[in-house]
Write a protein that holds these residues in place. Sequence first.
Motif, short mmCIF file in Angstrom:
data_model
loop_
_atom_site.label_atom_id
_atom_site.label_comp_id
_atom_site.label_asym_id
_atom_site.label_seq_id
_atom_site.Cartn_x
_atom_site.Cartn_y
_atom_site.Cartn_z
N VAL A 156 51.26 14.85 -33.70
CA VAL A 156 51.99 16.03 -34.13
C VAL A 156 51.03 17.11 -34.60
CG1 VAL A 156 53.74 16.90 -35.73
CG2 VAL A 156 53.91 14.55 -34.87
N LYS A 157 51.16 18.29 -33.99
CA LYS A 157 50.35 19.44 -34.42
C LYS A 157 50.97 20.01 -35.69
CE LYS A 157 49.75 23.93 -32.62
NZ LYS A 157 49.60 24.78 -31.42
N ILE A 158 50.13 20.41 -36.63
CA ILE A 158 50.63 20.98 -37.88
C ILE A 158 49.89 22.28 -38.17
CG2 ILE A 158 49.15 19.43 -39.25
CD1 ILE A 158 51.38 19.40 -41.36
N THR A 159 50.66 23.30 -38.53
CA THR A 159 50.05 24.60 -38.84
C THR A 159 50.66 25.13 -40.14
OG1 THR A 159 51.74 25.88 -37.68
CG2 THR A 159 49.83 25.19 -36.37
N CYS A 160 50.12 26.25 -40.59
CA CYS A 160 50.65 26.92 -41.77
C CYS A 160 50.93 28.37 -41.35
CB CYS A 160 49.62 26.88 -42.90
SG CYS A 160 50.02 27.97 -44.27
N ASP A 161 52.16 28.81 -41.56
CA ASP A 161 52.51 30.18 -41.14
C ASP A 161 51.97 31.26 -42.07
OD1 ASP A 161 53.83 29.04 -39.00
OD2 ASP A 161 55.77 28.98 -40.03
N VAL A 162 51.48 30.84 -43.24
CA VAL A 162 50.89 31.81 -44.17
C VAL A 162 49.44 32.10 -43.77
CG1 VAL A 162 50.37 32.29 -46.61
CG2 VAL A 162 52.37 30.89 -46.01
N HIS A 163 48.73 31.07 -43.31
CA HIS A 163 47.32 31.20 -42.94
C HIS A 163 47.19 30.76 -41.48
CE1 HIS A 163 47.53 30.30 -47.32
NE2 HIS A 163 46.85 31.44 -47.35
N SER A 164 47.14 31.75 -40.59
CA SER A 164 47.28 31.49 -39.15
C SER A 164 46.21 30.56 -38.57
CB SER A 164 47.25 32.82 -38.40
OG SER A 164 46.00 33.46 -38.67
N TRP A 165 45.06 30.46 -39.24
CA TRP A 165 43.97 29.64 -38.70
C TRP A 165 44.12 28.17 -39.07
CZ3 TRP A 165 43.64 33.04 -42.79
CH2 TRP A 165 43.37 32.48 -44.05
N MET A 166 45.01 27.86 -40.01
CA MET A 166 45.12 26.46 -40.46
C MET A 166 45.74 25.61 -39.35
SD MET A 166 46.26 26.78 -44.46
CE MET A 166 46.41 25.01 -44.72
N LEU A 167 45.01 24.56 -38.99
CA LEU A 167 45.46 23.67 -37.92
C LEU A 167 45.06 22.24 -38.24
CD1 LEU A 167 46.41 23.08 -34.93
CD2 LEU A 167 44.05 23.56 -34.27
N GLY A 168 46.02 21.34 -38.12
CA GLY A 168 45.72 19.93 -38.32
C GLY A 168 46.58 19.09 -37.39
N TRP A 169 46.34 17.79 -37.40
CA TRP A 169 47.10 16.87 -36.56
C TRP A 169 47.50 15.65 -37.37
CZ3 TRP A 169 48.57 17.89 -31.54
CH2 TRP A 169 47.98 19.00 -30.96
N VAL A 170 48.72 15.19 -37.13
CA VAL A 170 49.18 13.94 -37.73
C VAL A 170 49.35 12.95 -36.57
CG1 VAL A 170 50.90 12.80 -39.15
CG2 VAL A 170 50.44 15.24 -39.49
N ALA A 171 48.57 11.89 -36.60
CA ALA A 171 48.65 10.87 -35.55
C ALA A 171 49.54 9.75 -36.07
CB ALA A 171 47.25 10.35 -35.22
N VAL A 172 50.76 9.69 -35.54
CA VAL A 172 51.67 8.61 -35.94
C VAL A 172 51.51 7.53 -34.89
CG1 VAL A 172 54.01 8.04 -36.66
CG2 VAL A 172 53.25 10.43 -36.76
N VAL A 173 50.86 6.44 -35.26
CA VAL A 173 50.57 5.39 -34.28
C VAL A 173 51.15 4.06 -34.75
CG1 VAL A 173 48.52 6.48 -33.28
CG2 VAL A 173 48.28 5.09 -35.32
N PRO A 174 51.68 3.29 -33.80
CA PRO A 174 52.36 2.06 -34.19
C PRO A 174 51.42 0.95 -34.65
CG PRO A 174 52.37 2.30 -31.80
CD PRO A 174 51.78 3.55 -32.36
N GLY A 175 50.19 0.97 -34.22
CA GLY A 175 49.28 -0.13 -34.58
C GLY A 175 48.18 0.31 -35.51
N LEU A 176 47.18 -0.54 -35.66
CA LEU A 176 46.02 -0.20 -36.47
C LEU A 176 45.27 0.94 -35.81
CD1 LEU A 176 44.65 -3.78 -37.17
CD2 LEU A 176 45.96 -2.32 -38.72
N ALA A 177 44.67 1.80 -36.61
CA ALA A 177 43.98 2.95 -36.03
C ALA A 177 42.91 3.49 -36.97
CB ALA A 177 44.98 4.06 -35.71
N GLY A 178 42.03 4.28 -36.41
CA GLY A 178 41.00 4.95 -37.19
C GLY A 178 40.69 6.29 -36.54
N VAL A 179 39.99 7.15 -37.29
CA VAL A 179 39.60 8.45 -36.77
C VAL A 179 38.07 8.48 -36.75
CG1 VAL A 179 39.73 10.95 -37.12
CG2 VAL A 179 41.65 9.50 -37.80
N THR A 180 37.50 8.95 -35.66
CA THR A 180 36.04 8.95 -35.57
C THR A 180 35.41 9.93 -36.57
OG1 THR A 180 36.08 10.56 -33.77
CG2 THR A 180 35.93 8.24 -33.15
N ASP A 181 34.26 9.53 -37.10
CA ASP A 181 33.52 10.38 -38.03
C ASP A 181 32.75 11.44 -37.23
OD1 ASP A 181 31.27 9.12 -36.96
OD2 ASP A 181 30.93 7.85 -38.71
#
Length: 229
Positions: A156-181
Amino acid sequence: MRRTLTAGTAIALMTGAAMWFVTGAGAPGGGTIEADVKYTGAAQVEKLKVNKDTEKCGTEAVIEKVGVGGNKGLANAVVSVPGAKGATKAKAVLDQHGCKFVPHVVVMQPGELEIKNSDDILHNIHTYSTANPSINKAQPKFKKTMTEKLEKPEFVKITCDVHSWMLGWVAVVPGLAGVTDKDGVTKIENVPAGKQKIEVWHETLGKQEKDVEVKAGQVTKVSFEMKGK
Ligand SMILES: [Cu+2]
Protein backbone atom coordinates in the motif's frame (compact mmCIF):
# COMPACT_ATOMS: atom_id res chain seq x y z
CA MET A 1 54.45 -31.52 24.46
CA ARG A 2 52.09 -30.15 27.03
CA ARG A 3 52.19 -26.74 25.32
CA THR A 4 51.32 -28.27 21.92
CA LEU A 5 48.34 -30.06 23.41
CA THR A 6 47.09 -26.88 25.02
CA ALA A 7 47.35 -24.98 21.73
CA GLY A 8 45.54 -27.79 19.93
CA THR A 9 42.76 -27.76 22.48
CA ALA A 10 42.40 -23.99 22.11
CA ILE A 11 42.04 -24.30 18.32
CA ALA A 12 39.46 -27.06 18.73
CA LEU A 13 37.51 -24.89 21.16
CA MET A 14 37.63 -21.91 18.81
CA THR A 15 36.47 -24.02 15.87
CA GLY A 16 33.65 -25.36 18.00
CA ALA A 17 32.63 -21.86 19.01
CA ALA A 18 32.58 -20.65 15.41
CA MET A 19 30.45 -23.60 14.33
CA TRP A 20 28.06 -23.01 17.19
CA PHE A 21 27.68 -19.39 16.10
CA VAL A 22 26.70 -20.34 12.54
CA THR A 23 24.38 -23.21 13.40
CA GLY A 24 22.97 -21.44 16.44
CA ALA A 25 21.71 -18.45 14.41
CA GLY A 26 18.36 -20.09 13.67
CA ALA A 27 15.64 -20.85 16.19
CA PRO A 28 15.03 -24.41 17.34
CA GLY A 29 12.97 -26.17 14.70
CA GLY A 30 13.40 -23.37 12.18
CA GLY A 31 16.08 -21.85 10.03
CA THR A 32 17.27 -18.39 9.06
CA ILE A 33 17.04 -16.86 5.62
CA GLU A 34 19.70 -14.32 4.77
CA ALA A 35 18.57 -12.47 1.68
CA ASP A 36 20.75 -10.23 -0.37
CA VAL A 37 19.12 -8.07 -3.05
CA LYS A 38 21.20 -6.34 -5.69
CA TYR A 39 20.38 -3.77 -8.32
CA THR A 40 22.20 -3.48 -11.62
CA GLY A 41 21.23 0.13 -12.35
CA ALA A 42 21.99 3.49 -10.79
CA ALA A 43 20.42 4.94 -7.66
CA GLN A 44 17.47 7.28 -8.23
CA VAL A 45 17.27 10.13 -5.78
CA GLU A 46 15.14 13.24 -6.19
CA LYS A 47 15.61 16.43 -4.25
CA LEU A 48 12.90 19.00 -3.72
CA LYS A 49 12.95 22.45 -2.17
CA VAL A 50 10.66 22.71 0.83
CA ASN A 51 8.99 25.98 1.81
CA LYS A 52 6.35 24.76 4.25
CA ASP A 53 6.73 23.86 7.94
CA THR A 54 10.47 24.21 7.44
CA GLU A 55 11.18 24.23 11.20
CA LYS A 56 10.08 20.57 11.24
CA CYS A 57 10.61 19.53 7.64
CA GLY A 58 13.89 21.25 6.83
CA THR A 59 14.39 23.09 3.54
CA GLU A 60 15.09 20.12 1.29
CA ALA A 61 13.25 16.83 0.84
CA VAL A 62 15.25 13.85 -0.38
CA ILE A 63 13.14 11.23 -2.13
CA GLU A 64 15.00 7.98 -2.54
CA LYS A 65 13.14 6.12 -5.31
CA VAL A 66 15.86 3.53 -5.70
CA GLY A 67 18.43 3.37 -2.90
CA VAL A 68 21.68 1.62 -3.75
CA GLY A 69 24.34 0.97 -1.12
CA GLY A 70 27.52 -1.09 -0.79
CA ASN A 71 28.08 -3.93 -3.31
CA LYS A 72 25.13 -2.72 -5.42
CA GLY A 73 22.79 -3.61 -2.57
CA LEU A 74 19.20 -2.47 -3.05
CA ALA A 75 17.66 -0.76 -0.02
CA ASN A 76 13.99 -0.89 1.01
CA ALA A 77 13.10 -4.14 -0.75
CA VAL A 78 10.64 -6.37 1.07
CA VAL A 79 11.68 -10.00 1.32
CA SER A 80 8.93 -12.34 2.47
CA VAL A 81 8.24 -16.01 3.06
CA PRO A 82 4.50 -16.35 2.33
CA GLY A 83 4.43 -19.97 3.52
CA ALA A 84 5.81 -19.11 6.98
CA LYS A 85 2.74 -17.89 8.80
CA GLY A 86 2.16 -16.01 11.97
CA ALA A 87 5.37 -16.14 13.98
CA THR A 88 5.68 -12.39 14.56
CA LYS A 89 2.66 -10.63 15.92
CA ALA A 90 4.36 -7.47 17.19
CA LYS A 91 2.43 -4.39 16.13
CA ALA A 92 3.94 -2.57 13.19
CA VAL A 93 4.70 1.12 13.76
CA LEU A 94 4.98 3.87 11.17
CA ASP A 95 6.12 7.30 12.30
CA GLN A 96 5.90 10.70 10.65
CA HIS A 97 9.11 12.35 11.64
CA GLY A 98 10.86 15.26 9.95
CA CYS A 99 8.06 15.20 7.37
CA LYS A 100 9.08 11.71 6.29
CA PHE A 101 7.53 8.32 6.80
CA VAL A 102 9.87 6.34 9.04
CA PRO A 103 10.62 3.66 8.06
CA HIS A 104 10.15 4.32 4.35
CA VAL A 105 8.75 0.80 4.02
CA VAL A 106 7.02 -0.71 7.04
CA VAL A 107 6.27 -4.40 6.97
CA MET A 108 3.36 -5.95 8.85
CA GLN A 109 1.24 -9.06 9.11
CA PRO A 110 -2.45 -8.51 8.26
CA GLY A 111 -3.88 -6.69 11.28
CA GLU A 112 -3.23 -3.35 12.95
CA LEU A 113 -0.77 -0.61 12.11
CA GLU A 114 0.12 2.08 14.62
CA ILE A 115 0.70 5.45 12.96
CA LYS A 116 2.55 8.09 14.93
CA ASN A 117 2.97 11.80 14.45
CA SER A 118 6.08 12.94 16.29
CA ASP A 119 6.38 16.24 14.39
CA ASP A 120 3.97 18.50 16.32
CA ILE A 121 2.44 19.70 13.05
CA LEU A 122 -0.56 18.62 10.99
CA HIS A 123 -0.06 15.57 8.77
CA ASN A 124 -2.57 13.56 6.77
CA ILE A 125 -2.61 9.83 6.17
CA HIS A 126 -3.69 8.97 2.64
CA THR A 127 -3.39 5.37 1.45
CA TYR A 128 -3.89 3.98 -2.04
CA SER A 129 -5.32 0.50 -1.60
CA THR A 130 -7.16 -1.97 -3.76
CA ALA A 131 -7.56 -4.92 -1.36
CA ASN A 132 -7.95 -2.87 1.86
CA PRO A 133 -10.25 0.12 2.40
CA SER A 134 -8.43 3.36 1.55
CA ILE A 135 -7.63 5.69 4.41
CA ASN A 136 -7.71 9.48 4.10
CA LYS A 137 -7.52 11.08 7.55
CA ALA A 138 -5.98 14.18 9.05
CA GLN A 139 -3.57 13.58 11.91
CA PRO A 140 -3.35 16.87 13.82
CA LYS A 141 -0.37 17.58 16.05
CA PHE A 142 -2.23 16.65 19.23
CA LYS A 143 -3.10 13.22 17.84
CA LYS A 144 0.16 11.44 18.56
CA THR A 145 -1.03 7.97 17.60
CA MET A 146 -3.70 6.47 15.37
CA THR A 147 -4.37 2.79 14.80
CA GLU A 148 -5.60 1.54 11.45
CA LYS A 149 -6.56 -1.89 10.20
CA LEU A 150 -5.01 -3.42 7.09
CA GLU A 151 -6.29 -6.95 6.95
CA LYS A 152 -5.57 -8.03 3.38
CA PRO A 153 -2.12 -8.74 1.96
CA GLU A 154 -1.13 -5.84 -0.26
CA PHE A 155 1.64 -3.30 -0.88
CA VAL A 156 0.00 0.00 0.00
CA LYS A 157 1.33 3.39 -1.04
CA ILE A 158 0.96 6.07 1.62
CA THR A 159 1.22 9.82 1.16
CA CYS A 160 0.47 13.01 3.07
CA ASP A 161 -1.69 15.64 1.38
CA VAL A 162 -0.18 18.40 3.54
CA HIS A 163 3.41 17.66 2.44
CA SER A 164 3.36 16.54 -1.19
CA TRP A 165 6.82 14.93 -1.08
CA MET A 166 5.99 12.53 1.76
CA LEU A 167 5.87 8.98 0.43
CA GLY A 168 5.95 5.64 2.19
CA TRP A 169 4.83 2.05 1.73
CA VAL A 170 3.05 -0.40 3.98
CA ALA A 171 3.82 -4.00 3.05
CA VAL A 172 1.03 -6.18 4.38
CA VAL A 173 2.39 -9.69 3.96
CA PRO A 174 0.90 -12.95 5.18
CA GLY A 175 4.17 -14.60 6.19
CA LEU A 176 7.45 -13.71 7.83
CA ALA A 177 9.20 -10.79 6.17
CA GLY A 178 11.99 -8.28 6.38
CA VAL A 179 13.07 -5.07 4.64
CA THR A 180 16.55 -4.78 3.18
CA ASP A 181 18.96 -2.34 4.82
CA LYS A 182 20.99 0.26 2.90
CA ASP A 183 23.28 -2.50 1.61
CA GLY A 184 20.45 -4.71 0.38
CA VAL A 185 20.52 -7.30 3.15
CA THR A 186 17.86 -8.64 5.49
CA LYS A 187 17.60 -11.67 7.77
CA ILE A 188 14.44 -13.57 8.51
CA GLU A 189 14.55 -15.90 11.49
CA ASN A 190 12.35 -18.75 12.72
CA VAL A 191 11.49 -19.91 9.20
CA PRO A 192 9.97 -23.41 9.23
CA ALA A 193 12.25 -26.02 7.68
CA GLY A 194 11.44 -27.38 4.24
CA LYS A 195 10.78 -25.94 0.82
CA GLN A 196 9.82 -22.26 0.98
CA LYS A 197 9.02 -19.68 -1.65
CA ILE A 198 10.87 -16.39 -1.12
CA GLU A 199 9.42 -13.25 -2.66
CA VAL A 200 11.06 -9.90 -3.12
CA TRP A 201 9.24 -6.67 -3.89
CA HIS A 202 10.46 -3.17 -4.55
CA GLU A 203 8.26 -0.10 -5.01
CA THR A 204 9.59 0.79 -8.46
CA LEU A 205 11.40 -2.37 -9.60
CA GLY A 206 8.63 -4.94 -9.15
CA LYS A 207 8.68 -8.51 -7.88
CA GLN A 208 10.73 -11.67 -8.11
CA GLU A 209 10.55 -15.05 -6.42
CA LYS A 210 12.74 -18.06 -5.76
CA ASP A 211 12.35 -21.42 -4.06
CA VAL A 212 14.79 -22.41 -1.35
CA GLU A 213 15.24 -25.34 0.99
CA VAL A 214 15.33 -24.14 4.60
CA LYS A 215 17.17 -26.37 7.05
CA ALA A 216 16.53 -26.32 10.78
CA GLY A 217 19.21 -24.49 12.75
CA GLN A 218 21.01 -23.27 9.64
CA VAL A 219 21.38 -20.09 7.63
CA THR A 220 20.13 -20.33 4.04
CA LYS A 221 21.42 -17.60 1.75
CA VAL A 222 19.37 -16.39 -1.15
CA SER A 223 20.34 -13.71 -3.67
CA PHE A 224 18.22 -11.64 -5.99
CA GLU A 225 19.18 -9.22 -8.70
CA MET A 226 16.70 -6.59 -9.79
CA LYS A 227 17.32 -5.29 -13.27
CA GLY A 228 17.77 -1.63 -14.12
CA LYS A 229 15.05 -0.12 -16.26
CU1 LIG B 1 2.73 15.58 6.30
